[in-house]
Scaffold this motif. Structure first.
Motif, PDB file in Angstrom:
ATOM      1  N   MET A  34      46.835  50.803  37.530  1.00  0.00           N
ATOM      2  CA  MET A  34      46.887  50.684  36.064  1.00  0.00           C
ATOM      3  C   MET A  34      45.528  50.266  35.514  1.00  0.00           C
ATOM      4  O   MET A  34      45.088  50.735  34.460  1.00  0.00           O
ATOM      5  CB  MET A  34      47.965  49.678  35.665  1.00  0.00           C
ATOM      6  CG  MET A  34      49.382  50.131  35.945  1.00  0.00           C
ATOM      7  SD  MET A  34      50.007  51.292  34.710  1.00  0.00           S
ATOM      8  CE  MET A  34      50.404  50.149  33.386  1.00  0.00           C
ATOM      9  N   SER A  35      44.871  49.355  36.223  1.00  0.00           N
ATOM     10  CA  SER A  35      43.548  48.932  35.781  1.00  0.00           C
ATOM     11  C   SER A  35      42.580  50.103  35.754  1.00  0.00           C
ATOM     12  O   SER A  35      41.829  50.299  34.792  1.00  0.00           O
ATOM     13  CB  SER A  35      43.022  47.838  36.721  1.00  0.00           C
ATOM     14  OG  SER A  35      41.690  47.503  36.378  1.00  0.00           O
ATOM     15  N   ARG A  36      42.607  50.912  36.809  1.00  0.00           N
ATOM     16  CA  ARG A  36      41.729  52.087  36.867  1.00  0.00           C
ATOM     17  C   ARG A  36      42.061  53.071  35.738  1.00  0.00           C
ATOM     18  O   ARG A  36      41.153  53.648  35.107  1.00  0.00           O
ATOM     19  CB  ARG A  36      41.899  52.765  38.231  1.00  0.00           C
ATOM     20  CG  ARG A  36      41.068  54.009  38.436  1.00  0.00           C
ATOM     21  CD  ARG A  36      39.583  53.750  38.452  1.00  0.00           C
ATOM     22  NE  ARG A  36      39.136  52.972  39.595  1.00  0.00           N
ATOM     23  CZ  ARG A  36      37.867  52.711  39.864  1.00  0.00           C
ATOM     24  NH1 ARG A  36      36.916  53.170  39.040  1.00  0.00           N
ATOM     25  NH2 ARG A  36      37.521  51.990  40.914  1.00  0.00           N
ATOM     26  N   HIS A  37      43.337  53.221  35.444  1.00  0.00           N
ATOM     27  CA  HIS A  37      43.769  54.125  34.366  1.00  0.00           C
ATOM     28  C   HIS A  37      43.199  53.678  33.020  1.00  0.00           C
ATOM     29  O   HIS A  37      42.623  54.490  32.277  1.00  0.00           O
ATOM     30  CB  HIS A  37      45.299  54.147  34.324  1.00  0.00           C
ATOM     31  CG  HIS A  37      45.882  54.887  33.154  1.00  0.00           C
ATOM     32  ND1 HIS A  37      45.911  56.256  33.070  1.00  0.00           N
ATOM     33  CD2 HIS A  37      46.473  54.426  32.013  1.00  0.00           C
ATOM     34  CE1 HIS A  37      46.486  56.623  31.937  1.00  0.00           C
ATOM     35  NE2 HIS A  37      46.837  55.527  31.277  1.00  0.00           N
ATOM     36  N   TYR A  38      43.328  52.396  32.720  1.00  0.00           N
ATOM     37  CA  TYR A  38      42.852  51.918  31.420  1.00  0.00           C
ATOM     38  C   TYR A  38      41.331  51.828  31.369  1.00  0.00           C
ATOM     39  O   TYR A  38      40.729  51.980  30.292  1.00  0.00           O
ATOM     40  CB  TYR A  38      43.523  50.589  31.071  1.00  0.00           C
ATOM     41  CG  TYR A  38      44.952  50.788  30.590  1.00  0.00           C
ATOM     42  CD1 TYR A  38      45.198  51.353  29.346  1.00  0.00           C
ATOM     43  CD2 TYR A  38      46.039  50.459  31.390  1.00  0.00           C
ATOM     44  CE1 TYR A  38      46.495  51.582  28.899  1.00  0.00           C
ATOM     45  CE2 TYR A  38      47.347  50.675  30.958  1.00  0.00           C
ATOM     46  CZ  TYR A  38      47.563  51.235  29.712  1.00  0.00           C
ATOM     47  OH  TYR A  38      48.858  51.464  29.273  1.00  0.00           O
ATOM     48  N   SER A  39      40.694  51.602  32.512  1.00  0.00           N
ATOM     49  CA  SER A  39      39.229  51.644  32.539  1.00  0.00           C
ATOM     50  C   SER A  39      38.745  53.051  32.181  1.00  0.00           C
ATOM     51  O   SER A  39      37.767  53.217  31.435  1.00  0.00           O
ATOM     52  CB  SER A  39      38.705  51.254  33.924  1.00  0.00           C
ATOM     53  OG  SER A  39      38.864  49.878  34.160  1.00  0.00           O
ATOM     54  N   LYS A  40      39.413  54.061  32.716  1.00  0.00           N
ATOM     55  CA  LYS A  40      39.028  55.443  32.422  1.00  0.00           C
ATOM     56  C   LYS A  40      39.154  55.743  30.933  1.00  0.00           C
ATOM     57  O   LYS A  40      38.285  56.400  30.347  1.00  0.00           O
ATOM     58  CB  LYS A  40      39.904  56.396  33.241  1.00  0.00           C
ATOM     59  CG  LYS A  40      39.533  57.869  33.091  1.00  0.00           C
ATOM     60  CD  LYS A  40      40.424  58.755  33.967  1.00  0.00           C
ATOM     61  CE  LYS A  40      40.067  60.223  33.804  1.00  0.00           C
ATOM     62  NZ  LYS A  40      40.951  61.101  34.638  1.00  0.00           N
ATOM     63  N   ILE A  41      40.216  55.236  30.319  1.00  0.00           N
ATOM     64  CA  ILE A  41      40.384  55.436  28.877  1.00  0.00           C
ATOM     65  C   ILE A  41      39.276  54.717  28.118  1.00  0.00           C
ATOM     66  O   ILE A  41      38.647  55.261  27.205  1.00  0.00           O
ATOM     67  CB  ILE A  41      41.764  54.918  28.420  1.00  0.00           C
ATOM     68  CG1 ILE A  41      42.870  55.790  29.011  1.00  0.00           C
ATOM     69  CG2 ILE A  41      41.856  54.898  26.888  1.00  0.00           C
ATOM     70  CD1 ILE A  41      44.263  55.245  28.772  1.00  0.00           C
ATOM     71  N   GLY A  42      39.024  53.462  28.488  1.00  0.00           N
ATOM     72  CA  GLY A  42      38.023  52.664  27.779  1.00  0.00           C
ATOM     73  C   GLY A  42      36.618  53.207  27.904  1.00  0.00           C
ATOM     74  O   GLY A  42      35.744  52.892  27.085  1.00  0.00           O
ATOM     75  N   MET A  43      36.374  54.006  28.954  1.00  0.00           N
ATOM     76  CA  MET A  43      35.034  54.555  29.183  1.00  0.00           C
ATOM     77  C   MET A  43      34.959  56.049  28.854  1.00  0.00           C
ATOM     78  O   MET A  43      33.977  56.716  29.206  1.00  0.00           O
ATOM     79  CB  MET A  43      34.630  54.308  30.636  1.00  0.00           C
ATOM     80  CG  MET A  43      34.535  52.838  30.986  1.00  0.00           C
ATOM     81  SD  MET A  43      34.290  52.566  32.755  1.00  0.00           S
ATOM     82  CE  MET A  43      34.459  50.773  32.844  1.00  0.00           C
TER      83      MET A  43
ATOM     84  N   VAL B  21      34.415  48.446  23.661  1.00  0.00           N
ATOM     85  CA  VAL B  21      33.135  47.828  24.037  1.00  0.00           C
ATOM     86  C   VAL B  21      33.332  46.902  25.242  1.00  0.00           C
ATOM     87  O   VAL B  21      32.543  46.924  26.195  1.00  0.00           O
ATOM     88  CB  VAL B  21      32.534  47.066  22.847  1.00  0.00           C
ATOM     89  CG1 VAL B  21      31.312  46.273  23.285  1.00  0.00           C
ATOM     90  CG2 VAL B  21      32.166  48.041  21.730  1.00  0.00           C
ATOM     91  N   ARG B  22      34.395  46.115  25.221  1.00  0.00           N
ATOM     92  CA  ARG B  22      34.670  45.216  26.350  1.00  0.00           C
ATOM     93  C   ARG B  22      35.060  45.989  27.606  1.00  0.00           C
ATOM     94  O   ARG B  22      34.934  45.471  28.715  1.00  0.00           O
ATOM     95  CB  ARG B  22      35.798  44.252  25.974  1.00  0.00           C
ATOM     96  CG  ARG B  22      35.349  43.113  25.076  1.00  0.00           C
ATOM     97  CD  ARG B  22      36.550  42.352  24.542  1.00  0.00           C
ATOM     98  NE  ARG B  22      36.121  41.107  23.921  1.00  0.00           N
ATOM     99  CZ  ARG B  22      36.293  39.898  24.448  1.00  0.00           C
ATOM    100  NH1 ARG B  22      36.907  39.761  25.591  1.00  0.00           N
ATOM    101  NH2 ARG B  22      35.862  38.822  23.823  1.00  0.00           N
ATOM    102  N   ALA B  23      35.552  47.197  27.426  1.00  0.00           N
ATOM    103  CA  ALA B  23      35.897  48.040  28.575  1.00  0.00           C
ATOM    104  C   ALA B  23      34.674  48.747  29.143  1.00  0.00           C
ATOM    105  O   ALA B  23      34.775  49.454  30.138  1.00  0.00           O
ATOM    106  CB  ALA B  23      36.951  49.066  28.176  1.00  0.00           C
ATOM    107  N   GLY B  24      33.504  48.569  28.496  1.00  0.00           N
ATOM    108  CA  GLY B  24      32.266  49.138  29.020  1.00  0.00           C
ATOM    109  C   GLY B  24      31.846  50.437  28.384  1.00  0.00           C
ATOM    110  O   GLY B  24      30.992  51.140  28.925  1.00  0.00           O
ATOM    111  N   ALA B  25      32.379  50.769  27.216  1.00  0.00           N
ATOM    112  CA  ALA B  25      32.086  52.058  26.595  1.00  0.00           C
ATOM    113  C   ALA B  25      30.605  52.248  26.303  1.00  0.00           C
ATOM    114  O   ALA B  25      30.113  53.387  26.267  1.00  0.00           O
ATOM    115  CB  ALA B  25      32.895  52.211  25.300  1.00  0.00           C
ATOM    116  N   LYS B  26      29.855  51.165  26.112  1.00  0.00           N
ATOM    117  CA  LYS B  26      28.432  51.274  25.778  1.00  0.00           C
ATOM    118  C   LYS B  26      27.518  51.135  26.996  1.00  0.00           C
ATOM    119  O   LYS B  26      26.295  51.175  26.861  1.00  0.00           O
ATOM    120  CB  LYS B  26      28.060  50.213  24.738  1.00  0.00           C
ATOM    121  CG  LYS B  26      28.610  50.484  23.346  1.00  0.00           C
ATOM    122  CD  LYS B  26      28.001  49.545  22.314  1.00  0.00           C
ATOM    123  CE  LYS B  26      28.322  49.999  20.900  1.00  0.00           C
ATOM    124  NZ  LYS B  26      27.597  49.196  19.884  1.00  0.00           N
TER     125      LYS B  26
END
Length: 695
Positions: free
Chosen positions: A101-110, A146-151
């Motif tokens: 689930m963490s990997r799934h939401y990281s992919k969305i956030g990035m 932004v907190r998920a690393g989008a930048k």
């Protein structure tokens, strides 16, 4: 979710008034359910990100708000069971699904295309003519990306995703290790001398615990708080108290495969690295950025000022307990396994009543009724029991929550008794949050489905469940959280109910505790379980007079835990977490007679997920608010003043995170509080320097 191998009951909730059909979902259904729901959510995200139309609030933010409905439903059912009624199958999947689930939401956030749409809306937000709630929702999504690393550059994004995945796995293992230690330990008592001092209600609970473990005749001390704490309070056997206490505080630190020390070390290192990747000096600075406190210095400032007062009070209390020990002709110091025992004796002497005298008047059924009655008086709602609705365990009760006009406002589930399949503690969560959006299936809005989980000792067959005053407060506390979810009246799911800043989320729950000890509530619901007679007025007066008894001990237990939490998350990676805990406590001058409420190896608030990491202080931050908020009622002379109650509902309980917490609190109270009312409520001596400090 068209895959035929997926159980439709996971996502099609057509039970009573939209309740899930828990009895139609098996453990084996979750793995394929997650697999299908993750694929469906990914497709929805791709459609939003690649929409050829220019980004608008509706086609981007609202679309994100309603995306992933199937995944939300599967997750709600699964995580509810993982916490309240787990087993080896569920735990194995938990270890697998948490990092997935963490990997799934990281992919969305990035997702660069998706963030570009959100960022475009953020940059021109002033020209979008958004409501206050819409501005808050947009801000939440933008900051979340932004907190998920989008930048971040691609390589750093990949490292952040890897960190988040590892942290999710560590959090799942940490909680499972604590539960494993709790389940595997019990102290079997068969000799009558081993039961010396124990009241009947506790022996009944211990006998029931023994029977659950397959012992038909004996008694069992377990690490369930509803058994271990009264055992430490009433047992005259110091040797047994010490044995039980040491097992209780050693959870998560017993060596072997369930030991949590290595998990803590890795977690702290990864959190520190994550904070630096995102441009913060520490993980605490990262976590506090979106809170009322804002900075670690502000948190530590409040905690240390309270610490000085609480420690002095606790040392006075310790001296009083030492005198009791000396009076018995004993010469041992006050140790942690002695405190509750002698504090109970001191309370009995000081206020002329004991916990065992009080407990027959605190029936679980009556305290539940009291919770509902207070909610009715304040907010005009009514709880209607539902007898034929299956829940996730036979002990769980289901209620309809109806407004004054009879309309259905929410569904509420109460899960009150301890069992080996349930993690310790007490909490509120939701299967479904309130909102007013139109879903893809055409339905408009959803009512909240909220549940409370507690761990009270289950009584023997045919006997009532009797609570301690702390148990009763816990029940009120968790129902205060439930009300925050059930009274929600917002448009967007992400700001519904308890979707608020971490150091604001405890305000509705801690505030609600105050009504337990309103005299007219105790007079009506504190009735003897055998005779039905109300609690005698002299006993009621003593209970009210003793509200601040043991305040130093209670505050030292809590504040030490909060200060250690902050130390971990401002220092960063540490080689030896227990050495750091020891250093912090030594620097504070922690009394040897008291231990942290949550020692690091079983500090689930902080390490079983990161919900309260660098955030355990929030209970005290909210306590500053709740003491001031209840003063608003006291100033009217009526604990149920309708004008104040209406303001409370409209500005605190119903707005969720749709308004900035400082603004919504000022709308209720007219100002932000200082800690004076909180310290007065606790019965702690006032430090002059606190009088003008900010919350």
């Amino acid at each position: 979710m068209a895959n035929l191998s997926v159980n439709p009951a996971l996502v099609k909730w057509d039970g009573h008034k939209g309740l899930p059909r828990f009895d139609q979902v098996g453990d084996q259904d979750f793995a394929p359910g997650f697999e299908a729901a993750l694929v469906a959510h990914e497709a929805e995200i791709d459609a939003i990100a690649n929409n050829p139309q220019a980004p608008t609030f509706d086609n981007t933010v609202v679309a994100l708000e309603i995306a992933g409905d199937e995944l939300s439903r599967v997750s709600a059912l699964f995580w509810g069971k993982a916490g309240a009624h787990t087993n080896e199958t569920i735990q194995a999947l938990e270890r697998e699904i948490a990092p997935k689930m963490s990997r799934h939401y990281s992919k969305i956030g990035m997702n660069p295309a998706l963030f570009a749409r959100i960022d475009a809306l953020w940059e021109k937000r002033g020209a979008l003519d958004l409501s206050v709630e819409q501005e808050r929702v947009l801000e939440r999504h933008w900051k979340g990306f932004v907190r998920a690393g989008a930048k971040l550059p691609k390589a750093e994004q990949e490292r952040l995703a890897d960190i988040n995945e590892k942290l999710a796995g560590f959090g799942a293992r940490f909680g499972q290790n604590v539960l494993g230690d709790e389940k595997s330990w019990s102290l079997k008592l068969t000799d009558e001398a081993d039961l010396d001092g124990l009241p009947g209600f506790l022996k009944d609970s211990m006998a029931a615990a023994a029977r659950d473990a397959g012992d038909a005749d004996g008694y069992a001390v377990t690490l369930s708080r509803s058994i271990i704490e009264p055992f430490l309070t009433f047992s005259t056997r110091r040797d047994l108290r010490e044995q039980a206490f040491k097992a209780w505080v050693a959870r998560g630190e017993n060596g072997g495969e369930r030991d949590n020390i290595a998990i803590i070390r890795e977690t702290l290192a990864l959190r520190a690295e994550k904070a630096k990747l995102l441009g913060y000096d520490s993980f605490a600075a990262l976590k506090l950025d979106n809170t009322m406190a804002k900075t670690p210095d502000a948190v530590n400032g409040l905690l240390r000022k309270v610490w000085a007062t609480a420690r002095n009070k606790a040392l006075e209390e310790e001296a009083s307990l030492g005198k009791l020990i000396a009076e018995e002709g004993k010469n041992h110091p006050v140790m942690p396994w002695d405190w509750r025992h002698y504090a109970e004796k001191l309370r009995e002497r000081t206020f002329s009543f004991s916990e065992s005298e009080l407990k027959p008047y605190l029936q679980l059924e009556k305290i539940i009724e009291a919770c509902f009655d207070v909610a009715g008086r304040l907010f005009g709602i009514k709880a209607v029991p539902v007898k034929d609705a299956a829940a996730y365990h036979p002990d769980v009760r289901v209620f309809e929550i109806r407004a004054e006009d009879g309309s259905l406002k929410a569904l509420f589930l109460g899960d009150y008794f301890a069992r080996s399949s349930k993690r310790s503690g007490a909490w509120m969560s939701s299967f479904q949050s309130q909102h007013k959006l139109t879903l893809k299936n055409g339905s408009v809005g959803e009512i909240p489905i909220i549940y409370n989980v507690c761990n009270f000792a289950k009584p023997a067959e045919g006997k009532p469940a009797l609570l301690s005053i702390d148990d009763a407060r816990t029940l009120f506390h968790e129902f205060g959280h439930a009300l925050h979810g059930m009274l929600s009246d917002v448009t967007y799911p992400s700001v519904s109910g308890t979707g608020v800043a971490r150091d604001f989320v405890e305000l509705p729950s801690q505030l609600y505790e105050h009504w337990l000890t309103v005299p007219e509530i105790l007079e009506k619901y504190a009735v003897h379980y055998e005779t039905g007679a109300p609690m005698p007025k002299d006993l009621l007066d003593k209970v009210l007079a003793a509200r601040t008894f043991n305040a130093g001990f209670n505050t030292v237990e809590f504040t030490s835990s909060a200060l250690v939490d902050m130390a971990f998350h401002t220092r960063g990676a540490v080689e030896d977490p227990m050495a750091v805990q020891g250093e912090v406590l030594a620097e504070l001058g922690m009394p040897a007679s008291i231990v942290m409420r949550h020692a690091t190896p079983h500090f689930q608030h902080v390490f079983s997920g990161d919900g309260y990491s660098a955030g355990y202080y929030s209970y005290m931050w909210s306590e500053v608010l709740d003491a001031d908020a209840f003063s608003a009622f006291e100033e009217t002379g009526n604990a149920f003043d309708p004008v104040t109650a209406r303001k409370l509902k409209n500005n605190i309980y119903s707005v969720g995170g749709s308004i900035d917490p400082e603004e919504t609190y000022k709308a209720f109270r007219g100002k932000l509080p200082d800690p004076t009312a909180m310290l007065k409520k606790k019965g702690l001596a006032m430090l002059e320097e606190l009088a003008g400090s900010d919350a």
